[in-house]
Motif scaffolding. Structure first.
Motif, mmCIF file in Angstrom:
data_model
loop_
_atom_site.group_PDB
_atom_site.id
_atom_site.type_symbol
_atom_site.label_atom_id
_atom_site.label_comp_id
_atom_site.label_asym_id
_atom_site.label_seq_id
_atom_site.Cartn_x
_atom_site.Cartn_y
_atom_site.Cartn_z
ATOM 1 N N ALA A 116 13.959 6.413 11.088
ATOM 2 C CA ALA A 116 14.745 7.531 10.553
ATOM 3 C C ALA A 116 15.084 7.285 9.084
ATOM 4 C CB ALA A 116 16.016 7.717 11.374
ATOM 5 N N PHE A 117 15.440 6.051 8.754
ATOM 6 C CA PHE A 117 15.744 5.707 7.365
ATOM 7 C C PHE A 117 14.517 5.897 6.485
ATOM 8 C CE2 PHE A 117 15.753 2.358 4.028
ATOM 9 C CZ PHE A 117 16.793 2.861 3.250
ATOM 10 N N LEU A 118 13.363 5.418 6.946
ATOM 11 C CA LEU A 118 12.123 5.582 6.196
ATOM 12 C C LEU A 118 11.825 7.058 5.960
ATOM 13 C CD1 LEU A 118 9.368 4.733 5.000
ATOM 14 C CD2 LEU A 118 8.480 4.651 7.349
ATOM 15 N N ASN A 119 12.010 7.888 6.978
ATOM 16 C CA ASN A 119 11.734 9.315 6.845
ATOM 17 C C ASN A 119 12.625 9.956 5.779
ATOM 18 O OD1 ASN A 119 12.513 12.325 8.058
ATOM 19 N ND2 ASN A 119 10.333 11.829 8.122
ATOM 20 N N SER A 135 18.655 13.112 10.586
ATOM 21 C CA SER A 135 19.037 12.282 11.736
ATOM 22 C C SER A 135 19.568 10.909 11.333
ATOM 23 C CB SER A 135 17.848 12.126 12.692
ATOM 24 O OG SER A 135 16.793 11.409 12.069
ATOM 25 N N PHE A 136 19.072 10.346 10.207
ATOM 26 C CA PHE A 136 19.590 9.040 9.807
ATOM 27 C C PHE A 136 21.081 9.116 9.508
ATOM 28 C CE2 PHE A 136 20.725 5.923 6.483
ATOM 29 C CZ PHE A 136 20.529 4.767 7.224
ATOM 30 N N ARG A 162 0.795 -1.234 0.000
ATOM 31 C CA ARG A 162 0.000 0.000 0.000
ATOM 32 C C ARG A 162 0.825 1.280 0.000
ATOM 33 N NH1 ARG A 162 -3.875 -0.712 4.979
ATOM 34 N NH2 ARG A 162 -1.908 -1.475 5.827
ATOM 35 N N ASN A 163 1.951 1.272 0.675
ATOM 36 C CA ASN A 163 2.764 2.489 0.726
ATOM 37 C C ASN A 163 4.195 2.141 1.113
ATOM 38 O OD1 ASN A 163 2.891 2.420 3.702
ATOM 39 N ND2 ASN A 163 0.710 2.938 3.570
ATOM 40 N N LEU A 164 5.069 3.133 1.056
ATOM 41 C CA LEU A 164 6.482 2.912 1.324
ATOM 42 C C LEU A 164 6.719 2.477 2.761
ATOM 43 C CD1 LEU A 164 9.291 3.064 0.043
ATOM 44 C CD2 LEU A 164 9.413 5.465 0.748
ATOM 45 N N ALA A 165 5.953 3.029 3.694
ATOM 46 C CA ALA A 165 6.108 2.664 5.107
ATOM 47 C C ALA A 165 5.830 1.172 5.312
ATOM 48 C CB ALA A 165 5.184 3.506 5.976
ATOM 49 N N ASP A 166 4.776 0.667 4.669
ATOM 50 C CA ASP A 166 4.461 -0.757 4.774
ATOM 51 C C ASP A 166 5.571 -1.612 4.172
ATOM 52 O OD1 ASP A 166 2.107 -0.192 6.012
ATOM 53 O OD2 ASP A 166 0.805 -0.628 4.302
ATOM 54 N N ALA A 167 6.121 -1.147 3.043
ATOM 55 C CA ALA A 167 7.190 -1.899 2.384
ATOM 56 C C ALA A 167 8.404 -2.009 3.307
ATOM 57 C CB ALA A 167 7.582 -1.216 1.081
ATOM 58 N N VAL A 168 8.803 -0.889 3.923
ATOM 59 C CA VAL A 168 9.952 -0.904 4.839
ATOM 60 C C VAL A 168 9.658 -1.795 6.036
ATOM 61 C CG1 VAL A 168 11.301 0.518 6.451
ATOM 62 C CG2 VAL A 168 10.853 1.338 4.125
#
Length: 331
Positions: free
Chosen positions: A296-299, A322-323, A273-279
């Motif tokens: 932090a990496f996702l952001n 921050s990452f 559904r989205n990049l957050a779910d993929a990560v």
């Protein structure tokens, strides 16, 4: 090449070949790129001459040594590096960890910031073009190579097609203004590939890429689609728009209007559904520190892969993220 001896050929592509050579006078190994097209040779040398104003060590750029023509062969000599990030990933058969991705991210941001500072767009950032310097002695020390497709920002025009499919920024496909932000999009694609161990945007066609962008990141906003010269290649106007004046064409519509022979394979990221779910699906985080680092990496990834180039993070800003700084882990 008269004072050099070829040890082996270490690369080949549409441009020509790359030979690993040894300088008989200095006993130093060099990588000599032998180009097929003299026009490509002249263009690349021109870009490399512009890079002489930058410190290659400080800015993580391959060291350009010389250019010459021997027996009608156009040659460019560089320092000899180890192997590409892609080669290492294939050899290891495993994903890069966040602690490995972090130094690579910082070094590439420094390189892109330096290029932006002298008004150059790289336009060809991909795993093949990021080389490890000496992985055994300096793990994950990298340099950017291959400036054959680099260009001054002043030469960029709307509608130009640059970047490989899997690393192509949406503004390029849509026919919107192009800027140094396209290289930051490609950096996001590179980091995602290191994390997922595969491209998140399928490289089969520009429609595949646009489809996955819409699935993972959301459809580009109407003001972008309204201004794109090529928007109607991928999108149709909504007759009864619920939220947008545009909708992505179905694969059947796209093939019928563009190329009935085009193969549009299924792609696993089309169903996330989205990049957050993929990560989250691919994350191996097992404790609070790793979870925080993954966030932090996702952001950073979301900021790099913003479909709106005007809102995309810059190299200078990303170096303070921050990452990269690890400020989120200080406690």
């Amino acid at each position: 090449m008269d004072n050099s001896s070829i040890l082996e050929f270490i690369g080949e592509g549409g441009f020509g070949k790359v030979a690993k050579c040894v300088n008989m006078n200095t006993n130093e190994n060099t990588a000599i790129k032998i180009l097929k097209d003299v026009n490509n040779y002249a263009k690349e040398v021109k870009m490399l001459e512009k890079l002489r104003t930058l410190d290659p060590e400080k800015n993580n750029l391959v060291r350009f040594m010389d250019s010459f023509i021997v027996d009608d062969k156009s040659c460019i000599a560089f320092e000899c590096l180890d192997r590409s990030l892609l080669d290492l990933m294939v050899q290891r058969e495993e994903r890069y960890t966040l602690n490995e991705i972090r130094p690579i991210t910082r070094q590439l941001l420094v390189a892109l910031d330096a290029l932006k500072g002298i008004g150059l767009l790289y336009t060809d950032l991909k795993l093949d073009n990021v080389m490890l310097v000496n992985h055994q002695d300096e793990p994950f020390r990298v340099k950017l190579i291959d400036f054959g497709l680099a260009m001054p920002a002043s030469d960029v025009r709307e509608g130009m097609i640059v970047q490989p499919y899997a690393y192509r920024a949406p503004e390029v496909s849509l026919g919107l203004p192009i800027s140094a932000a396209i290289d930051m999009w490609s950096l996001g694609c590179v980091l995602a590939c290191l994390f997922f161990c595969q491209n998140i945007f399928n490289g089969e066609s520009s429609y595949d890429v646009m489809n996955t962008i819409c699935c993972l990141l959301g459809q580009p906003q109407d003001h972008l689609l309204d201004g794109g010269k090529n928007t109607q290649r991928y999108f149709k106007r909504n007759r009864c728009p619920p939220n947008s004046r545009w909708r992505l064409k179905t694969p059947v519509e796209y093939k019928k209007e563009n190329d009935n022979q085009l193969r549009l394979p299924e792609w696993e990221f089309d169903y996330i559904r989205n990049l957050a779910d993929a990560v989250d699906i691919f994350s191996n985080a097992i404790d609070e520190v790793e979870v925080e680092d993954t966030r932090a990496f996702l952001n950073l990834l979301q900021m790099l892969l913003n479909p709106d180039a005007e809102m995309r993070i810059t190299p200078e800003e990303a170096l303070e993220h921050s990452f990269v700084t690890m400020s989120h882990l200080e406690d």
